[in-house]
Scaffold this motif. Structure first.
Motif, PDB file in Angstrom:
ATOM      1  N   TYR A   1      -7.581 122.573 -72.538  1.00 53.12           N
ATOM      2  CA  TYR A   1      -6.582 123.350 -71.594  1.00 53.12           C
ATOM      3  C   TYR A   1      -7.279 123.846 -70.497  1.00 53.12           C
ATOM      4  O   TYR A   1      -8.131 124.546 -70.460  1.00 53.12           O
ATOM      5  CB  TYR A   1      -5.430 124.232 -72.183  1.00 53.12           C
ATOM      6  CG  TYR A   1      -4.567 123.541 -73.172  1.00 53.12           C
ATOM      7  CD1 TYR A   1      -3.424 122.715 -72.898  1.00 53.12           C
ATOM      8  CD2 TYR A   1      -4.929 123.989 -74.756  1.00 53.12           C
ATOM      9  CE1 TYR A   1      -2.804 122.223 -73.848  1.00 53.12           C
ATOM     10  CE2 TYR A   1      -3.946 123.371 -75.518  1.00 53.12           C
ATOM     11  CZ  TYR A   1      -3.054 122.242 -75.202  1.00 53.12           C
ATOM     12  OH  TYR A   1      -2.265 121.583 -76.101  1.00 53.12           O
ATOM     13  N   GLY A   2      -6.819 123.584 -69.106  1.00 51.54           N
ATOM     14  CA  GLY A   2      -7.388 124.090 -68.049  1.00 51.54           C
ATOM     15  C   GLY A   2      -6.747 123.479 -66.837  1.00 51.54           C
ATOM     16  O   GLY A   2      -5.468 123.035 -67.117  1.00 51.54           O
ATOM     17  N   ALA A   3      -7.754 123.273 -65.705  1.00 48.83           N
ATOM     18  CA  ALA A   3      -6.792 122.527 -64.647  1.00 48.83           C
ATOM     19  C   ALA A   3      -6.423 120.991 -64.814  1.00 48.83           C
ATOM     20  O   ALA A   3      -5.822 120.439 -64.498  1.00 48.83           O
ATOM     21  CB  ALA A   3      -7.897 122.511 -63.550  1.00 48.83           C
TER      22      ALA A   3
ATOM     23  N   ILE B   1      -7.365 133.053 -70.406  1.00 47.38           N
ATOM     24  CA  ILE B   1      -6.399 133.538 -69.514  1.00 47.38           C
ATOM     25  C   ILE B   1      -6.804 133.588 -68.319  1.00 47.38           C
ATOM     26  O   ILE B   1      -5.854 133.416 -67.432  1.00 47.38           O
ATOM     27  CB  ILE B   1      -6.273 135.081 -70.182  1.00 47.38           C
ATOM     28  CG1 ILE B   1      -5.616 135.319 -71.415  1.00 47.38           C
ATOM     29  CG2 ILE B   1      -5.375 135.849 -69.170  1.00 47.38           C
ATOM     30  CD1 ILE B   1      -5.636 136.637 -72.142  1.00 47.38           C
ATOM     31  N   ALA B   2      -8.165 134.107 -67.860  1.00 43.30           N
ATOM     32  CA  ALA B   2      -8.587 133.710 -66.447  1.00 43.30           C
ATOM     33  C   ALA B   2      -8.330 132.404 -65.822  1.00 43.30           C
ATOM     34  O   ALA B   2      -8.127 132.262 -64.746  1.00 43.30           O
ATOM     35  CB  ALA B   2      -9.992 134.338 -66.468  1.00 43.30           C
ATOM     36  N   ARG B   3      -8.491 131.474 -66.497  1.00 44.49           N
ATOM     37  CA  ARG B   3      -8.434 130.261 -66.110  1.00 44.49           C
ATOM     38  C   ARG B   3      -6.891 129.595 -65.836  1.00 44.49           C
ATOM     39  O   ARG B   3      -6.635 128.828 -65.062  1.00 44.49           O
ATOM     40  CB  ARG B   3      -9.161 129.122 -66.873  1.00 44.49           C
ATOM     41  CG  ARG B   3     -10.744 129.407 -66.797  1.00 44.49           C
ATOM     42  CD  ARG B   3     -11.395 128.034 -67.753  1.00 44.49           C
ATOM     43  NE  ARG B   3     -11.219 127.953 -68.868  1.00 44.49           N
ATOM     44  CZ  ARG B   3     -10.708 126.979 -69.680  1.00 44.49           C
ATOM     45  NH1 ARG B   3      -9.994 126.123 -69.029  1.00 44.49           N
ATOM     46  NH2 ARG B   3     -10.728 127.245 -70.899  1.00 44.49           N
ATOM     47  N   MET B   4      -6.165 129.729 -66.846  1.00 46.39           N
ATOM     48  CA  MET B   4      -4.614 129.647 -67.000  1.00 46.39           C
ATOM     49  C   MET B   4      -3.830 130.201 -66.081  1.00 46.39           C
ATOM     50  O   MET B   4      -2.792 129.763 -65.657  1.00 46.39           O
ATOM     51  CB  MET B   4      -4.143 129.640 -68.395  1.00 46.39           C
ATOM     52  CG  MET B   4      -5.021 128.531 -69.289  1.00 46.39           C
ATOM     53  SD  MET B   4      -5.225 126.844 -68.971  1.00 46.39           S
ATOM     54  CE  MET B   4      -3.334 126.438 -69.000  1.00 46.39           C
ATOM     55  N   THR B   5      -3.989 131.620 -65.697  1.00 48.03           N
ATOM     56  CA  THR B   5      -2.957 132.608 -64.841  1.00 48.03           C
ATOM     57  C   THR B   5      -2.784 131.788 -63.560  1.00 48.03           C
ATOM     58  O   THR B   5      -1.609 131.927 -63.201  1.00 48.03           O
ATOM     59  CB  THR B   5      -3.732 133.682 -64.988  1.00 48.03           C
ATOM     60  OG1 THR B   5      -3.920 134.370 -66.100  1.00 48.03           O
ATOM     61  CG2 THR B   5      -2.718 134.587 -64.142  1.00 48.03           C
ATOM     62  N   VAL B   6      -3.873 131.373 -62.892  1.00 47.54           N
ATOM     63  CA  VAL B   6      -3.700 131.065 -61.574  1.00 47.54           C
ATOM     64  C   VAL B   6      -4.115 129.686 -61.298  1.00 47.54           C
ATOM     65  O   VAL B   6      -4.701 129.151 -60.300  1.00 47.54           O
ATOM     66  CB  VAL B   6      -4.227 131.991 -60.526  1.00 47.54           C
ATOM     67  CG1 VAL B   6      -3.460 133.132 -60.554  1.00 47.54           C
ATOM     68  CG2 VAL B   6      -5.682 132.081 -60.672  1.00 47.54           C
TER      69      VAL B   6
ATOM     70  N   PRO C   1      -4.696 125.796 -60.586  1.00 46.18           N
ATOM     71  CA  PRO C   1      -6.194 125.148 -60.965  1.00 46.18           C
ATOM     72  C   PRO C   1      -7.170 126.328 -60.505  1.00 46.18           C
ATOM     73  O   PRO C   1      -8.599 125.968 -60.710  1.00 46.18           O
ATOM     74  CB  PRO C   1      -6.149 123.835 -60.182  1.00 46.18           C
ATOM     75  CG  PRO C   1      -5.247 124.173 -58.967  1.00 46.18           C
ATOM     76  CD  PRO C   1      -4.070 124.927 -59.398  1.00 46.18           C
ATOM     77  N   ALA C   2      -6.961 127.377 -59.708  1.00 46.91           N
ATOM     78  CA  ALA C   2      -7.853 128.251 -59.392  1.00 46.91           C
ATOM     79  C   ALA C   2      -8.138 129.382 -60.683  1.00 46.91           C
ATOM     80  O   ALA C   2      -7.652 128.921 -61.721  1.00 46.91           O
ATOM     81  CB  ALA C   2      -7.522 129.256 -58.304  1.00 46.91           C
ATOM     82  N   GLU C   3      -9.150 130.101 -60.695  1.00 42.14           N
ATOM     83  CA  GLU C   3      -9.201 131.134 -61.712  1.00 42.14           C
ATOM     84  C   GLU C   3      -9.516 132.560 -61.186  1.00 42.14           C
ATOM     85  O   GLU C   3     -10.243 132.541 -60.201  1.00 42.14           O
ATOM     86  CB  GLU C   3     -10.412 130.649 -62.686  1.00 42.14           C
ATOM     87  CG  GLU C   3     -11.822 130.672 -61.876  1.00 42.14           C
ATOM     88  CD  GLU C   3     -12.684 130.178 -62.769  1.00 42.14           C
ATOM     89  OE1 GLU C   3     -13.752 130.957 -63.419  1.00 42.14           O
ATOM     90  OE2 GLU C   3     -12.884 128.792 -63.257  1.00 42.14           O
ATOM     91  N   LEU C   4      -9.063 133.359 -62.167  1.00 43.01           N
ATOM     92  CA  LEU C   4      -9.251 134.712 -61.855  1.00 43.01           C
ATOM     93  C   LEU C   4     -10.710 135.249 -62.314  1.00 43.01           C
ATOM     94  O   LEU C   4     -11.203 134.517 -63.314  1.00 43.01           O
ATOM     95  CB  LEU C   4      -8.392 135.659 -62.753  1.00 43.01           C
ATOM     96  CG  LEU C   4      -7.001 135.822 -62.339  1.00 43.01           C
ATOM     97  CD1 LEU C   4      -6.147 136.290 -63.199  1.00 43.01           C
ATOM     98  CD2 LEU C   4      -6.759 136.402 -60.763  1.00 43.01           C
TER      99      LEU C   4
END
Length: 346
Positions: free
Chosen positions: A31-33, A311-316, A318-321
């Motif tokens: 899972y990701g963008a 969590i960092a990749r999925m929260t925002v 296709p960007a990432e925290l």
């Protein structure tokens, strides 16, 4: 018997952690963008083993981006967690974390110097320039801590003196990073800030190989000192009576810590709280034997960083925290809970 029950309990902890790491790694890879199917992952691995260059876009995303990122995440999490376990055992202090002897802040200063002054002085070694600058910064800062904490009379460095000197050097390095951010142009300042909060977006197979070698060798070396660290738990004088060379133990453990943390930090930036929380969680689960703690830290550190990266990749998307934001937001309440539970605070 009690011993048999303890061994069975720790074996259960290992098995549970291995299963959780495998599950989170699979979820993180899928899972990701772009969502990948299981057959994409299987086909990508199969074609790589057969050296078949005819891959679909999703297969290349897995093999060139997701897979190295997952592996780097596991390795960095293991390095930070084992580093925290070693330093907490060495200092006999539950609030010590791997960067307290200057390694992380020194790496951040090295990276900030490169971002701000690298172009001006035409310092460029390709994709390795930033990791080299950060690693040198971490090693030099830690060396400075050890050099300044040496006693003039005996040449020995007391653990408390190392701790206090590390706090001072950390403050100095953080001030240096702040000054670099102040004089930097906007793109450079953003790079300093983003790197200082940690990111795995630059993961590739080169970084996986280097961090993999560093982590494997240092964890293996750390296991050799587990019994001596167990002896140190009852006090320095008592450990000396048991035949432990305290000065050599401190030097070797700190060297192992600086290598594993500096190399990991050099590729992903500064990631906080992993090395602080993992030893606490493992002590709650299975006790304080450093042989168990070092081995289980590899798995628990990997699990926590994999979860934080997901969590960092999925929260925002296709960007990432920055991953350091996630570990801090989750780590602070967990750490305060542990402090209250163990009566270190309040």
């Amino acid at each position: 018997s009690i011993m048999t029950k303890q061994i069975s309990h720790k074996r259960l902890i290992y098995i549970t952690l291995i299963i959780l790491v495998a599950l989170i790694a699979l979820v993180s890879a899928r899972y990701g963008a772009v969502r990948l199917e299981v057959h994409d992952i299987i086909d990508s691995i199969g074609k790589t083993l057969r050296q078949d260059p005819d891959m679909t876009l999703n297969e290349r995303i897995f093999m060139d981006i997701r897979f190295p990122r997952v592996l780097l995440c596991i390795l960095v999490g293991a390095s930070l967690a084992v580093g925290g376990t070693l330093l907490q055992a060495l200092f006999r202090n539950p609030i010590v974390e791997p960067g307290l002897v200057g390694t992380s802040s020194g790496a951040a200063l090295g990276a900030a110097l490169y971002f701000t002054l690298g172009a001006k002085f035409q310092i460029n070694a390709g994709e390795w320039t930033l990791p080299i600058a950060a690693c040198l910064g971490g090693v030099l800062a830690t060396w400075l801590v050890l050099a300044l904490s040496q006693s003039r009379d005996t040449g020995k460095s007391a653990i408390v003196t190392i701790l206090l000197t590390g706090i001072a050097i950390n403050a100095l390095c953080i001030s240096g990073v702040g000054f670099m951010s102040y004089i930097a142009r906007d793109p450079q300042a953003r790079s300093i800030t983003f790197w200082g909060l940690g990111t795995l977006s630059g993961a590739n197979w080169h970084s996986v190989i280097i961090v993999g070698i560093s982590t494997s060798l240092t964890v293996f070396a750390a296991m050799r000192y587990a019994k001596q660290l167990n002896a140190l738990m009852i006090g320095e004088s008592e450990a000396m009576f048991l035949g432990v060379n305290i000065r050599r133990l401190k030097l070797h453990v700190l060297t192992i810590n600086v290598i594993m943390v500096a190399v990991a930090t050099a590729f992903v930036g500064v990631i906080s709280f992993v090395g602080l929380i993992v030893p606490h969680l493992l002590r709650m689960l299975g006790g304080s034997d450093n042989r168990y703690l070092i081995q289980a830290s590899v798995l628990m550190g990997a699990l926590i960083l994999l979860s934080a990266d997901f969590i960092a990749r999925m929260t925002v998307a296709p960007a990432e925290l920055p991953i350091g934001i996630v570990t801090s937001v989750v780590g602070v309440p967990v750490f305060i809970f542990l402090l209250r539970r163990n009566k270190y605070l309040f």
